[in-house]
Design an enzyme around this catalytic site. Structure first.
Site: not given
Ligand code: IPM
Ligand code: MG
Length: 359
Positions: A141, A192, A224, A248, A252
């Site tokens: 990032y 990875k 993975d 990240d 989620d």
């Molecule tokens: C998170 C979000 C952010 C990230 C985005 C909005 C840039 O997905 O906090 O996980 O990827 O860090």
């Molecule tokens: Mg995120």
């Protein structure tokens, strides 16, 4: 005590859920005799609209004068077509970097009340208690070179760079080991390493640091495989440490184990001022309708009390109040199920604040 808190209300559902976060902090203030002063700062889409940039200089300056930053969420279709460095997300990444918040803690803990809101089977998700430690200000990032360039033949090429310095890996891995030590003493490191050199260095560094933590059991998992294991048998995990992009994505995924991403907070720490925010985004599709789940924002306030202000008892009081209200059967639409009482954003905040006062 008196605390100065930076408040970033953000975009989409941000302002609605932040209102409930503040309500809950005020209830804590009343209960424990603290005074919270709120200093509003702008970042993301709302800052673009107001100041023409996703991260005004003033924002960082102000945050650094306060004790912690309670952040909501940024982004939305309105700003989607802006160049990358002008997008709301650039504001969020910029704050994390400016605050040197290299560690992002994302707990995924099952609320036993909500197990049936998960799309996974009850026996798979019952009692899970995982914390993902994500490296937040390095990796792909932030790596350079990055950008969209023209090749000599005129074709465009998009480039991002995944690189990690050893010292960056060491500090996040140490922090993860320290957390594991205070929990079930099990650390899973994600990489990875079968493909990526940056992952090979990551893995070697984990093994090196692990010599200082012989009481913690450590294992390595390819990202993975980890994505698969998280839904197959999540109970095998205690603390997970991962680089920026892997953390990240996996966080989620892990959030769904708990029923709804609307429940999960995160803490970004390591620098002079910590930042506390929901894991979910700004949900522009439901913004302004008063139906968003404010619990992740409220749990973010609890994490702020714990990690940002060192008020463990106050943090637990918030967390218990959330559990209490869920036990009483109250639900926002995203976690609604048969036989429960559906309520809106504001009512959820009211009930949790009341539960704190009565605790
Ligand atoms: C998170 C979000 C952010 C990230 C985005 C909005 C840039 O997905 O906090 O996980 O990827 O860090
Ligand atoms: Mg995120």
């Amino acid at each position: 005590m008196e605390f100065n808190i930076s408040i970033m209300k953000g975009d989409g559902i941000g302002p609605e859920i932040m209102k409930e976060g503040i309500k809950v902090l005020d209830a804590i203030g009343e209960k424990f005799n603290h005074k919270f002063n709120y200093i509003e700062v702008y970042a993301g889409g709302c800052a673009i609209d107001k100041f023409g940039t996703p991260l005004p200089e003033e924002t960082i300056k102000r945050i650094l004068e306060t004790d912690a930053l309670l952040f909501s969420s940024v982004g939305g279709p309105k700003w989607e077509n802006l160049p990358h460095d002008k997008k709301p997300e650039a504001g969020l990444l910029g704050i994390r970097k400016a605050l040197n918040a290299f560690a992002n803690l994302r707990p995924a803990k099952a609320f036993n009340e909500l197990i049936d809101a998960s799309t996974l089977k009850r026996e798979v998700v019952k009692d899970i208690d995982i914390i993902i430690v994500r490296e937040l200000i390095g990796g792909i990032y932030f790596g350079k070179p990055k950008g969209i360039f023209n090749l000599p033949n005129g074709e465009k090429i998009g480039i991002n760079t995944l690189s990690y310095r050893k010292s960056e890996i060491e500090r996040i891995v140490r922090l993860a080991f320290d957390i594991a030590r205070k929990r079930r003493k099990k650390l899973t490191s994600i990489d990875k390493a079968n493909i990526l050199e940056s992952s090979q260095l990551w893995r070697d560094t984990v093994n090196e640091v692990s010599k200082e933590y012989t009481d913690v059991e450590v294992n390595h998992m390819y990202v993975d495989n980890a994505a698969m294991q998280l839904v197959r048998y999540p109970k095998q995990f205690d603390v997970i440490v991962a680089g920026n992009i892997f953390g990240d994505i996996l966080s989620d995924e892990a959030s769904m184990l708990t029923g709804s991403i609307g429940m999960l907070p995160s803490a970004s720490i390591g620098g002079p001022v910590g930042m506390f925010e929901p894991v979910h985004g700004s949900a522009p599709d439901i913004a302004g309708r008063g139906i968003a789940n404010p619990i992740a924002q409220i749990e973010a306030a609890a994490m702020m009390l714990r990690y940002g202000l060192n008020r463990e008892l106050e943090a637990q009081t918030v967390e218990r109040a959330v559990e209490f209200v869920l036990e009483k059967g109250y639900r926002t639409p995203d976690i609604m199920s048969a036989g429960k009482k559906q309520i809106n954003t504001q009512k959820m905040g009211d009930l949790i604040a009341e539960a704190i006062i009565r605790a």
